[in-house]
Motif scaffolding. Structure first.
Motif, PDB file in Angstrom:
ATOM      1  N   ARG A  88       0.833  -1.205   0.000  1.00 48.11           N
ATOM      2  CA  ARG A  88       0.000   0.000   0.000  1.00 48.11           C
ATOM      3  C   ARG A  88       0.867   1.255   0.000  1.00 48.11           C
ATOM      4  NH1 ARG A  88      -1.985   3.224   3.923  1.00 48.11           N
ATOM      5  NH2 ARG A  88      -1.240   1.823   5.564  1.00 48.11           N
ATOM      6  N   THR A  89       0.611   2.126  -0.969  1.00 46.38           N
ATOM      7  CA  THR A  89       1.355   3.383  -1.071  1.00 46.38           C
ATOM      8  C   THR A  89       0.431   4.596  -0.936  1.00 46.38           C
ATOM      9  OG1 THR A  89       1.094   3.410  -3.485  1.00 46.38           O
ATOM     10  CG2 THR A  89       3.075   2.340  -2.599  1.00 46.38           C
ATOM     11  N   MET A  90      -0.867   4.325  -0.760  1.00 46.85           N
ATOM     12  CA  MET A  90      -1.837   5.403  -0.645  1.00 46.85           C
ATOM     13  C   MET A  90      -2.612   5.271   0.661  1.00 46.85           C
ATOM     14  SD  MET A  90      -3.233   5.288  -4.604  1.00 46.85           S
ATOM     15  CE  MET A  90      -3.875   6.961  -4.649  1.00 46.85           C
ATOM     16  N   ILE A  91      -3.386   6.272   0.977  1.00 49.29           N
ATOM     17  CA  ILE A  91      -4.211   6.205   2.173  1.00 49.29           C
ATOM     18  C   ILE A  91      -5.185   5.051   2.045  1.00 49.29           C
ATOM     19  CG2 ILE A  91      -4.007   8.670   2.688  1.00 49.29           C
ATOM     20  CD1 ILE A  91      -6.755   9.057   1.376  1.00 49.29           C
ATOM     21  N   ASP A  92      -5.678   4.560   3.174  1.00 48.96           N
ATOM     22  CA  ASP A  92      -6.592   3.425   3.159  1.00 48.96           C
ATOM     23  C   ASP A  92      -7.859   3.762   2.370  1.00 48.96           C
ATOM     24  OD1 ASP A  92      -7.491   0.895   3.755  1.00 48.96           O
ATOM     25  OD2 ASP A  92      -8.381   1.480   5.667  1.00 48.96           O
ATOM     26  N   LYS A  93      -8.315   2.784   1.553  1.00 52.70           N
ATOM     27  CA  LYS A  93      -9.531   2.931   0.734  1.00 52.70           C
ATOM     28  C   LYS A  93      -9.434   4.125  -0.223  1.00 52.70           C
ATOM     29  CE  LYS A  93     -12.365   0.792   4.335  1.00 52.70           C
ATOM     30  NZ  LYS A  93     -13.511   0.948   5.266  1.00 52.70           N
ATOM     31  N   ALA A  94      -8.251   4.325  -0.766  1.00 48.67           N
ATOM     32  CA  ALA A  94      -8.022   5.451  -1.672  1.00 48.67           C
ATOM     33  C   ALA A  94      -8.889   5.379  -2.920  1.00 48.67           C
ATOM     34  CB  ALA A  94      -6.550   5.506  -2.078  1.00 48.67           C
ATOM     35  N   ASP A  95      -9.173   4.144  -3.395  1.00 49.77           N
ATOM     36  CA  ASP A  95      -9.958   4.007  -4.616  1.00 49.77           C
ATOM     37  C   ASP A  95     -11.408   4.423  -4.427  1.00 49.77           C
ATOM     38  OD1 ASP A  95     -10.482   1.913  -2.957  1.00 49.77           O
ATOM     39  OD2 ASP A  95     -10.208   0.338  -4.446  1.00 49.77           O
ATOM     40  N   GLN A  96     -11.814   4.624  -3.154  1.00 47.72           N
ATOM     41  CA  GLN A  96     -13.162   5.108  -2.873  1.00 47.72           C
ATOM     42  C   GLN A  96     -13.183   6.630  -2.729  1.00 47.72           C
ATOM     43  OE1 GLN A  96     -14.783   2.990   0.521  1.00 47.72           O
ATOM     44  NE2 GLN A  96     -13.979   1.022  -0.195  1.00 47.72           N
ATOM     45  N   LYS A  97     -12.006   7.219  -2.824  1.00 46.05           N
ATOM     46  CA  LYS A  97     -11.891   8.666  -2.618  1.00 46.05           C
ATOM     47  C   LYS A  97     -11.295   9.366  -3.842  1.00 46.05           C
ATOM     48  CE  LYS A  97     -11.099   7.630   2.250  1.00 46.05           C
ATOM     49  NZ  LYS A  97     -10.148   7.622   3.384  1.00 46.05           N
ATOM     50  N   GLY A  98     -11.445   8.744  -5.003  1.00 41.45           N
ATOM     51  CA  GLY A  98     -10.921   9.339  -6.230  1.00 41.45           C
ATOM     52  C   GLY A  98     -10.996   8.349  -7.368  1.00 41.45           C
ATOM     53  N   THR A  99     -10.292   8.610  -8.459  1.00 39.31           N
ATOM     54  CA  THR A  99     -10.319   7.733  -9.625  1.00 39.31           C
ATOM     55  C   THR A  99      -9.495   6.470  -9.372  1.00 39.31           C
ATOM     56  OG1 THR A  99      -8.338   8.665 -10.661  1.00 39.31           O
ATOM     57  CG2 THR A  99     -10.432   9.779 -11.091  1.00 39.31           C
ATOM     58  N   LEU A 100      -9.655   5.508 -10.280  1.00 35.42           N
ATOM     59  CA  LEU A 100      -8.889   4.266 -10.186  1.00 35.42           C
ATOM     60  C   LEU A 100      -7.483   4.455 -10.742  1.00 35.42           C
ATOM     61  CD1 LEU A 100     -11.633   1.716 -11.329  1.00 35.42           C
ATOM     62  CD2 LEU A 100     -10.835   2.160  -9.002  1.00 35.42           C
ATOM     63  N   ILE A 101      -7.240   5.633 -11.308  1.00 37.61           N
ATOM     64  CA  ILE A 101      -5.931   5.956 -11.874  1.00 37.61           C
ATOM     65  C   ILE A 101      -5.161   6.828 -10.894  1.00 37.61           C
ATOM     66  CG2 ILE A 101      -4.738   7.137 -13.753  1.00 37.61           C
ATOM     67  CD1 ILE A 101      -7.178   6.526 -15.506  1.00 37.61           C
ATOM     68  N   THR A 102      -3.891   6.485 -10.659  1.00 35.41           N
ATOM     69  CA  THR A 102      -3.057   7.276  -9.758  1.00 35.41           C
ATOM     70  C   THR A 102      -2.182   8.210 -10.584  1.00 35.41           C
ATOM     71  OG1 THR A 102      -2.962   5.389  -8.255  1.00 35.41           O
ATOM     72  CG2 THR A 102      -1.416   7.185  -7.866  1.00 35.41           C
ATOM     73  N   LEU A 103      -2.234   9.495 -10.263  1.00 38.17           N
ATOM     74  CA  LEU A 103      -1.471  10.491 -11.004  1.00 38.17           C
ATOM     75  C   LEU A 103      -0.283  10.982 -10.194  1.00 38.17           C
ATOM     76  CD1 LEU A 103      -4.515  12.599 -12.237  1.00 38.17           C
ATOM     77  CD2 LEU A 103      -3.331  10.804 -13.494  1.00 38.17           C
ATOM     78  N   ASN A 104       0.652  11.638 -10.873  1.00 37.98           N
ATOM     79  CA  ASN A 104       1.757  12.273 -10.162  1.00 37.98           C
ATOM     80  C   ASN A 104       1.211  13.330  -9.213  1.00 37.98           C
ATOM     81  OD1 ASN A 104       3.948  10.891 -11.242  1.00 37.98           O
ATOM     82  ND2 ASN A 104       4.064  12.208 -13.030  1.00 37.98           N
TER      83      ASN A 104
END
Length: 227
Positions: A88-104
């Motif tokens: 895990r490199t993002m906050i918990d449940k990150a995919d529920q708080k934004g897009t499924l794509i991770t940007l810079n």
């Protein structure tokens, strides 16, 4: 291993897929050794880097709340769903708080996560998926079901083989975030522009499949990460 044609899911039994199936069908022995290599190499690597796993687990837990692994549903061979292992490199449940794509500069990425992503250590968790048979060292990157629904009949040919940790498409589009950051509609851009281009590489990799070629892709990946 490659299934018999009649045992493929109905959505894959198309003429577009058959062309790629026939190519792989003639290389069953190489596919056998590909899987054998995946099992042996992933097992040995898991033993060797287990101390790194322990360190990653500790710093991830100390840095932010949430599990050590990010377990998102992805698609692999024959349309099978599995839950990928990524540190895990993002906050918990990150995919529920934004897009499924991770940007810079994504605000959901944690402090430790930025470092882990930079040197691709988050991807090492997929050694578990390789050992389990859901992934391979080389192959089309596993997409989420939402994006697989946009596959054309020809793109479905990539599901003849297990999803991979790396590929020529992954190397060529390693700076994918830079392309998406200039777009206002990130997911639309990914589905309509980036995904089709990546699939050209993935489909060509099937046409030219060989163990030696896959070894070259693995070496190219290591060089790309170092650069």
């Amino acid at each position: 291993m490659l299934r018999k044609w009649e045992d493929l899911p109905s959505f894959m039994q198309t003429e577009s897929v058959r062309e790629y199936y026939e190519i792989l069908n003639k290389k069953r022995m190489q596919l056998f050794f590909k899987r054998l290599f995946d099992i042996v190499a992933s097992f040995l690597m898991l033993i060797l880097i287990s101390p790194i796993y322990l360190i990653l687990a500790i710093i991830i837990k100390l840095d932010s709340k949430g599990p050590v692994f990010y377990r998102q549903t992805r698609i692999t061979a024959y349309g099978k769903e599995f839950r990928i292992h990524k540190f895990r490199t993002m906050i918990d449940k990150a995919d529920q708080k934004g897009t499924l794509i991770t940007l810079n500069e994504d605000s959901r990425v944690t402090r430790v996560g930025k470092f882990i992503r930079k040197i691709r250590l988050d991807e090492t968790g997929q050694l578990i998926d390789i050992l389990e048979g859901n992934m391979s060292f080389v192959g089309t990157r596993p997409e989420v079901p939402k994006y697989v629904k946009h596959y054309s009949d020809e793109m479905n040919a990539t599901l003849l083989l297990p999803a991979g940790v790396t590929s020529n498409a992954s190397i060529e589009y390693k700076d994918e975030d830079d392309i998406l950051k200039d777009s206002k509609a990130h997911e639309k851009t990914y589905i309509e522009k980036i995904l089709p281009e990546k699939m050209k590489y993935n489909l060509n990799d099937i046409k030219e499949f060989s163990l030696f070629r896959e070894l070259k892709i693995m070496i190219k990946t290591v060089v790309a990460v170092i650069k």
